[in-house]
Design a protein around this motif. Structure first.
Motif, PDB file in Angstrom:
ATOM      1  N   ARG A  57      56.884  67.194  10.506  1.00 25.98           N
ATOM      2  CA  ARG A  57      56.171  67.189  11.799  1.00 25.98           C
ATOM      3  C   ARG A  57      55.858  65.769  12.256  1.00 25.98           C
ATOM      4  O   ARG A  57      55.974  65.443  13.444  1.00 25.98           O
ATOM      5  CB  ARG A  57      54.878  67.992  11.695  1.00 25.98           C
ATOM      6  N   LEU A  58      55.509  64.903  11.320  1.00 17.75           N
ATOM      7  CA  LEU A  58      55.249  63.513  11.691  1.00 17.75           C
ATOM      8  C   LEU A  58      56.534  62.816  12.131  1.00 17.75           C
ATOM      9  O   LEU A  58      56.535  62.032  13.076  1.00 17.75           O
ATOM     10  CB  LEU A  58      54.626  62.767  10.508  1.00 17.75           C
ATOM     11  N   LEU A  59      57.619  63.106  11.449  1.00 17.33           N
ATOM     12  CA  LEU A  59      58.893  62.496  11.823  1.00 17.33           C
ATOM     13  C   LEU A  59      59.333  62.982  13.204  1.00 17.33           C
ATOM     14  O   LEU A  59      59.836  62.200  14.022  1.00 17.33           O
ATOM     15  CB  LEU A  59      59.953  62.819  10.768  1.00 17.33           C
ATOM     16  N   LEU A  60      59.135  64.257  13.488  1.00 19.02           N
ATOM     17  CA  LEU A  60      59.410  64.773  14.828  1.00 19.02           C
ATOM     18  C   LEU A  60      58.627  64.009  15.886  1.00 19.02           C
ATOM     19  O   LEU A  60      59.161  63.628  16.930  1.00 19.02           O
ATOM     20  CB  LEU A  60      59.040  66.257  14.906  1.00 19.02           C
ATOM     21  N   ARG A  61      57.362  63.783  15.619  1.00 17.86           N
ATOM     22  CA  ARG A  61      56.512  63.068  16.566  1.00 17.86           C
ATOM     23  C   ARG A  61      57.054  61.668  16.830  1.00 17.86           C
ATOM     24  O   ARG A  61      57.110  61.208  17.979  1.00 17.86           O
ATOM     25  CB  ARG A  61      55.083  63.003  16.021  1.00 17.86           C
ATOM     26  N   LYS A  62      57.468  60.984  15.771  1.00 18.58           N
ATOM     27  CA  LYS A  62      57.994  59.630  15.931  1.00 18.58           C
ATOM     28  C   LYS A  62      59.329  59.628  16.677  1.00 18.58           C
ATOM     29  O   LYS A  62      59.590  58.769  17.513  1.00 18.58           O
ATOM     30  CB  LYS A  62      58.136  58.956  14.565  1.00 18.58           C
ATOM     31  N   MET A  63      60.187  60.595  16.373  1.00 17.01           N
ATOM     32  CA  MET A  63      61.495  60.648  17.025  1.00 17.01           C
ATOM     33  C   MET A  63      61.362  60.968  18.513  1.00 17.01           C
ATOM     34  O   MET A  63      62.135  60.470  19.337  1.00 17.01           O
ATOM     35  CB  MET A  63      62.371  61.677  16.332  1.00 17.01           C
ATOM     36  N   LEU A  64      60.387  61.800  18.855  1.00 14.74           N
ATOM     37  CA  LEU A  64      60.164  62.143  20.254  1.00 14.74           C
ATOM     38  C   LEU A  64      59.280  61.124  20.955  1.00 14.74           C
ATOM     39  O   LEU A  64      59.066  61.207  22.170  1.00 14.74           O
ATOM     40  CB  LEU A  64      59.534  63.535  20.350  1.00 14.74           C
ATOM     41  N   ASN A  65      58.755  60.177  20.173  1.00 13.46           N
ATOM     42  CA  ASN A  65      57.947  59.078  20.706  1.00 13.46           C
ATOM     43  C   ASN A  65      56.802  59.589  21.581  1.00 13.46           C
ATOM     44  O   ASN A  65      56.659  59.200  22.746  1.00 13.46           O
ATOM     45  CB  ASN A  65      58.820  58.102  21.492  1.00 13.46           C
ATOM     46  N   THR A  66      56.000  60.474  20.992  1.00 14.74           N
ATOM     47  CA  THR A  66      54.899  61.048  21.749  1.00 14.74           C
ATOM     48  C   THR A  66      53.650  61.154  20.885  1.00 14.74           C
ATOM     49  O   THR A  66      53.731  61.283  19.662  1.00 14.74           O
ATOM     50  CB  THR A  66      55.279  62.446  22.272  1.00 14.74           C
ATOM     51  N   THR A  67      52.513  61.078  21.544  1.00 13.37           N
ATOM     52  CA  THR A  67      51.248  61.327  20.861  1.00 13.37           C
ATOM     53  C   THR A  67      50.699  62.698  21.242  1.00 13.37           C
ATOM     54  O   THR A  67      49.630  63.087  20.791  1.00 13.37           O
ATOM     55  CB  THR A  67      50.210  60.250  21.237  1.00 13.37           C
ATOM     56  N   ALA A  68      51.445  63.410  22.083  1.00 12.49           N
ATOM     57  CA  ALA A  68      51.012  64.735  22.515  1.00 12.49           C
ATOM     58  C   ALA A  68      51.241  65.759  21.404  1.00 12.49           C
ATOM     59  O   ALA A  68      52.017  65.534  20.472  1.00 12.49           O
ATOM     60  CB  ALA A  68      51.766  65.152  23.776  1.00 12.49           C
ATOM     61  N   TYR A  69      50.584  66.887  21.521  1.00 16.37           N
ATOM     62  CA  TYR A  69      50.745  67.957  20.548  1.00 16.37           C
ATOM     63  C   TYR A  69      52.171  68.503  20.587  1.00 16.37           C
ATOM     64  O   TYR A  69      52.724  68.743  21.662  1.00 16.37           O
ATOM     65  CB  TYR A  69      49.755  69.090  20.848  1.00 16.37           C
ATOM     66  N   ILE A  70      52.778  68.664  19.411  1.00 15.71           N
ATOM     67  CA  ILE A  70      54.119  69.218  19.299  1.00 15.71           C
ATOM     68  C   ILE A  70      54.007  70.580  18.636  1.00 15.71           C
ATOM     69  O   ILE A  70      53.524  70.696  17.513  1.00 15.71           O
ATOM     70  CB  ILE A  70      55.032  68.299  18.460  1.00 15.71           C
ATOM     71  N   ASP A  71      54.454  71.598  19.343  1.00 14.31           N
ATOM     72  CA  ASP A  71      54.372  72.961  18.822  1.00 14.31           C
ATOM     73  C   ASP A  71      55.726  73.347  18.245  1.00 14.31           C
ATOM     74  O   ASP A  71      56.649  73.724  18.957  1.00 14.31           O
ATOM     75  CB  ASP A  71      53.975  73.926  19.944  1.00 14.31           C
ATOM     76  N   CYS A  72      55.860  73.219  16.917  1.00 17.12           N
ATOM     77  CA  CYS A  72      57.095  73.543  16.212  1.00 17.12           C
ATOM     78  C   CYS A  72      56.919  74.897  15.535  1.00 17.12           C
ATOM     79  O   CYS A  72      56.066  75.051  14.664  1.00 17.12           O
ATOM     80  CB  CYS A  72      57.415  72.461  15.184  1.00 17.12           C
ATOM     81  N   GLN A  73      57.745  75.856  15.930  1.00 20.39           N
ATOM     82  CA  GLN A  73      57.648  77.197  15.367  1.00 20.39           C
ATOM     83  C   GLN A  73      59.013  77.655  14.863  1.00 20.39           C
ATOM     84  O   GLN A  73      60.007  76.939  14.994  1.00 20.39           O
ATOM     85  CB  GLN A  73      57.091  78.166  16.414  1.00 20.39           C
ATOM     86  N   PHE A  74      59.048  78.850  14.282  1.00 24.66           N
ATOM     87  CA  PHE A  74      60.288  79.407  13.753  1.00 24.66           C
ATOM     88  C   PHE A  74      60.562  80.754  14.403  1.00 24.66           C
ATOM     89  O   PHE A  74      59.647  81.559  14.571  1.00 24.66           O
ATOM     90  CB  PHE A  74      60.197  79.571  12.237  1.00 24.66           C
ATOM     91  N   ASP A  75      61.829  81.001  14.753  1.00 24.14           N
ATOM     92  CA  ASP A  75      62.163  82.274  15.376  1.00 24.14           C
ATOM     93  C   ASP A  75      62.358  83.352  14.305  1.00 24.14           C
ATOM     94  O   ASP A  75      62.157  83.107  13.106  1.00 24.14           O
ATOM     95  CB  ASP A  75      63.385  82.144  16.282  1.00 24.14           C
TER      96      ASP A  75
END
Length: 215
Positions: A57-75
């Motif tokens: 989740r932290l790596l996702l945040r860095k790759m997307l270059n955002t400080t906003a909430y990232i909602d990562c879920q699974f289908d």
């Protein structure tokens, strides 16, 4: 958290690897988590599993270059996705590393594994006799991991249950290198697809495979 690898795979896709050196507390401090996520991590019964979850989740945040909430879920098939985002994603982790691949254009799949000799004891479970007859796979530990990571990356790329490694994914002969690619035939519900999987071995003994292609 040092990003040890960050590569633009094409104009739309990025792959990054993070070496996990932080504590749980340090990683938690860098995330915004909602109650359903707190419930998930509270169910983990060992520290490494929690570190893996937090690091992707932290790596996702860095790759997307955002400080906003990232909602990562699974289908329902277990494929990760981002709510309210057009990025397609794939996550993987093994021991001290987390890997994430994102793309705005393609379905993606990534797998990272620590190379261990014990893979030889299960090779017949995920490889056909024809694949095992290939000299670069056979009884070669690194070749076996290339094949495993390639099949796992393809499985994640497809993102649907029912695809079987031995029955449905067929590795074509390739030249084993420290970094290279191979082609695989994949038996999908809509017909047979041929995909190219890239792979590389890290200096500290991990193998990584990844694929980006139209779904």
């Amino acid at each position: 958290m040092p990003i040890v690898y960050n590569k633009n795979i094409d104009d739309h896709s990025v792959l990054a690897i993070w070496k996990i050196e932080e504590t749980e507390e340090e990683m938690l401090a860098g995330l915004q988590l909602k109650q359903h996520e707190l419930d998930i991590i509270s169910s983990f019964n060992n520290g490494k599993r929690l570190l893996h979850w937090l690091s992707t989740r932290l790596l996702l945040r860095k790759m997307l270059n955002t400080t906003a909430y990232i909602d990562c879920q699974f289908d329902e098939d277990g494929k990760p996705y981002l709510v309210n985002s057009d990025y397609q994603i794939s996550l993987s982790h093994s021991y001290d590393y987390a890997a994430v691949m994102i793309s705005k254009e393609f379905a993606v799949g990534v797998d990272i594994e620590l190379i261990k000799h014990k893979i030889k004891s299960i090779k017949h479970k995920f490889l056909s006799d024809i694949e095992l007859a290939q000299k670069q796979i056979g009884n070669n530990t690194e070749g076996l991991y290339v094949a495993w990571c390639a099949k796992e990356a393809i499985y994640k790329w497809h993102g649907k249950k029912g695809l079987e490694f031995k029955r449905d994914i067929h590795i074509k002969p390739f030249k084993l290198k420290a970094e290279g690619n191979l082609n695989a035939l994949v038996e999908l519900p809509g017909g047979t697809r041929e995909l190219t999987v890239n792979y590389f071995k890290t200096k500290d003994g991990y193998m990584l495979g990844y694929v980006a292609n139209k779904a």
